[in-house]
Design a protein around this motif. Sequence first.
Motif, PDB file in Angstrom:
ATOM      1  N   SER A  44      -2.338   3.387   4.813  1.00 41.58           N
ATOM      2  CA  SER A  44      -2.027   4.714   4.257  1.00 41.58           C
ATOM      3  C   SER A  44      -1.447   5.612   5.334  1.00 41.58           C
ATOM      4  CB  SER A  44      -3.281   5.358   3.669  1.00 41.58           C
ATOM      5  OG  SER A  44      -3.796   4.553   2.646  1.00 41.58           O
ATOM      6  N   GLU A  86      -2.075   7.299  -2.085  1.00 43.92           N
ATOM      7  CA  GLU A  86      -3.335   6.599  -2.345  1.00 43.92           C
ATOM      8  C   GLU A  86      -4.249   7.480  -3.192  1.00 43.92           C
ATOM      9  OE1 GLU A  86      -5.543   5.657   1.177  1.00 43.92           O
ATOM     10  OE2 GLU A  86      -6.674   4.132   0.118  1.00 43.92           O
ATOM     11  N   ASP A 161       1.239   3.493  -2.623  1.00 42.22           N
ATOM     12  CA  ASP A 161       0.018   3.200  -1.868  1.00 42.22           C
ATOM     13  C   ASP A 161      -1.097   2.763  -2.812  1.00 42.22           C
ATOM     14  OD1 ASP A 161      -1.985   2.969  -0.037  1.00 42.22           O
ATOM     15  OD2 ASP A 161      -1.600   4.888   0.952  1.00 42.22           O
ATOM     16  N   GLU A 162      -1.406   1.504  -2.788  1.00 40.81           N
ATOM     17  CA  GLU A 162      -2.482   0.899  -3.582  1.00 40.81           C
ATOM     18  C   GLU A 162      -2.486   1.314  -5.049  1.00 40.81           C
ATOM     19  OE1 GLU A 162      -6.196  -0.049  -2.097  1.00 40.81           O
ATOM     20  OE2 GLU A 162      -5.759   0.484  -0.018  1.00 40.81           O
TER      21      GLU A 162
END
Lengths: 239, 428
Positions: A44, A86, A161-162
Motif C-alpha cells: 500500500s 486499500e 489496492d487489494e
Amino acid sequence: MTALLRLHGVTAFYGAIQALKGVDLEVNQGEIVTLIGSNGAGKSTLMMTICGNPRARSGEIHYDGSDITQLPTFEIMRRGLAQSPEGRRIFPRMSVHENLLMGAYGRAPGEAAEDMERIFALFPRLKERLAQRGGTLSGGEQQMLAIGRALMSRPRLLLLDEPSLGLAPLVVRQIFGAIRELNRATGLTVLLVEQNAFQALRLAHRGYVLVNGAITMAGTGPALLARPEIRAAYLEGAH
Amino acid sequence: MSARPLAPAAILRDAGLSALVAFGLFVALIGLRLVPTDNGLALEQRWRALLAIVGAVFVGRLLMLGWRAWRPAGAPTPRVLAESIRRSARWVAPLFLLLALALPLFAGRYVIDVGILVLTYVMLGWGLNIVVGLAGLLDLGYVAFYAVGAYSYALFSTTFHFGFWTTLPVAGLLAGLWGVLLGFPVLRLRGDYLAIVTLAFGEIIRVVLINWTSFTGGPNGVSDIPRPTLFGLKFNGSGDPDTFAAFFGVDYSITQRFVFLYYVILGLALLTNWVSLRLRRLPLGRAWEALREDEIACRALGINVTVTKLTAFAIGATFGGFAGAFFATRQGFVSPESFTFIESALVLAIVVLGGLGSQLGVALAALVMIGGTELFRDFAEYRMLVFGIALVVMMVLRPRGLVSGRVPSVSLGKPKEIAADLVAQGRG
Ligand SMILES: Nc1ncnc2c1ncn2[C@@H]1O[C@H](COP(=O)(O)OP(=O)(O)O)[C@@H](O)[C@H]1O
Ligand SMILES: [Mg+2]
C-alpha cells in the motif's frame, strides 16, 4: 512496448521507519501487473508513494515519460492516474451517485454523465443503487463503487489496492472479471496489489513480489505461479 | 439506544444505582458548603438539597425506565418522532420564512429587536456551518472573523466616512482574507490541533484589538458608527429631507429603524443560506463533504485538499465578516468585549445543536438558544446551566443534532433523505 510507469530505486519512510527500500518496477502500456506480498510488506505504501503521499525520499518515479517524483498529489492524479485505495474508502454518507461524481472532480459535468454510463455497463449493480448511501452497500458493491469512482477520471493507469479484501469468492471472481474486461476492451493499464496471489497471478500479465519493502522476484504470471517459493509462501491452501 | 424493557426489580435496582452515583457526585458538591464567618470558614451542611437532587435522579430514572417498559403500544418511539420531524421539514422551512418576513407587521419594537439578534446568530450559524458542518473543520475562533468584519466597518465608516453598503463587501473581503491567512498555515492540522489553533487565533485578534489603542481605540472601542441608510435615506427624527420619514411623508418613529435593520439582517442571512445551498450542489461543496468523510480518499481522487479546505474557511469567514459589519452598524459601537470566546462557543453550539450541516436545524437552534435566553432574561444567571443541560439532553436523545438527516445534493429521480440513525458518525 513502452513503460507507462517506471520506478527506479524508490524509498519511502514513515518517520524513521523505512517502508520501501529501493523499489524498481515497470508497468507497460496495456498491461495488468500485479504486486503480491504478505501483510506489512509495503504494498500500500508503494501505491501511495506513486501518488506522492508519502513522497518518495529517494529514487525516481516516471509516468508517461515525465518525472512525477516531486509533484504534489493532485498534480499527479491529474495526469491520468487513478487509485482505488486499500479498504475502498468510499464516502459512506454520500450516495452512490455523489461518490461517482467525486471521481470526476474538476471535469465538465457532461463528460461525467458519459463516463457514468460506461461504468454502469461494467457494474450494472451501481445503477440500481444510485440513490443509496455508500455506507449501506455490501462489500462487493462498495468495491465496485471504489473502482467505478476511480474510473470516473478516465485514467490511463488504474492502481487497485487489494480489491478482493474481505469479499466472497464469487464476488472476487466478478471483480477480477471486470478488471480483465476493462483491460481487454479499453486497453486500460492496471497495477494490482493483492494478497490473493493465485487469482492475481492468473489474471495478470506480469507480477512482482514485495518482501519487507524490496522486490525479491519478478516475472510473468505463469512463471511466478510455477515457482516453488511462491507456492510455499503465498499459495499454500489459498485455493 | 436499544430499548429493551426491564423487569420491575431490575428497574428498581438501576434507579437505586443511579441515585447512588448521584449521591457520590453531589455529596461534596451540593451537600457541603463553605461559608465565611467571623472566625474563618465554617462548613455548612445542606443535606436537604442533596436529598432533593438524589431523589430527583431516583424518580427520574424510575420514570424513564418505567416508560420504556410499559410504553403504550401507540406511543411514538424516538425514531418515529425523528422521522416525522424530518418529513415536516418540507413545510416547516417555508412557514418559518413567511413568519420571519411578516414579523415586523405585527410585532412590537422589542420583539423585532430580539428578532434582529436571533437572525444575526442564524447568519453566524449558517456561516460557521459551511466550515464545521460541511467541511468538517472544527473552528473555535469564528468570532475573530466577526470581529474583523465589525471593526472593518467601524473604522472605514468613522475614518473615511464610507457608507454601510459600500463597506459591507469590503468587510466581508477582509474577513475572508484573514480566513485565508489563518487557514494557510493551520489547515494541514487535523481535528483537535486545528481546534486549538483557531481558538488561539480568536483570542489573538481580541488581544490585538485591546492593545492596539491608536488604531482600534483599545478597550474603549469605536463609537459613533453611522447607521445604515436606505438608498441614502437616514433613519432619524431630524426632519431633514434625506430622512426616511420626511421623504415618505410619514411620522418618524424609532421602530422604522428597527424594521429596516431587521430586513437587512434577514436579507443577509437568507443570502448566506442561499449561497450555502448553492455551494452544496456544486462540485466544490460536494468536495467539502467528501473531505469531511475521508481525506485520504479525496487525495487519492486528486482533489487539492489544501485549496478545498481553504475555500471553505474563507467563505465561512466572509459571512462572519458580513455579520460583523451588520453588528457594528446596529450597535453603533464596537469594543473587544463583544468578541470573546464565549461568542465562538455560542455559535458553535448552535451549529452542533442544529445538526451539523442542516440549514433548518441551525435556524431552529439559534431561535431556541438566543430567543430562549432573551425570553428568560430574568434567569440570566442560570443561562449556562440551562445551556449545559440542553447539550447533555441533546447528546442523549439526538446525538446528531435536531435535524440530522442528509439529502443527497444530486439525484436523478426524487431526492431521498438518508435517515439520521443510518448516518455514520464522522471519523476524526
Ligand atoms: N501511516 C503509517 N505510519 C507509520 N507506519 C506505517 C503507516 N502505514 C504503513 N506503515 C508501516 O509501513 C509498513 C508497510 O505497510 P503497508 O504499505 O500498509 O503494507 P501492506 O499494504 O503491504 O500490507 C508496515 O510496517 C506498516 O506498519
Ligand atoms: Mg496494504
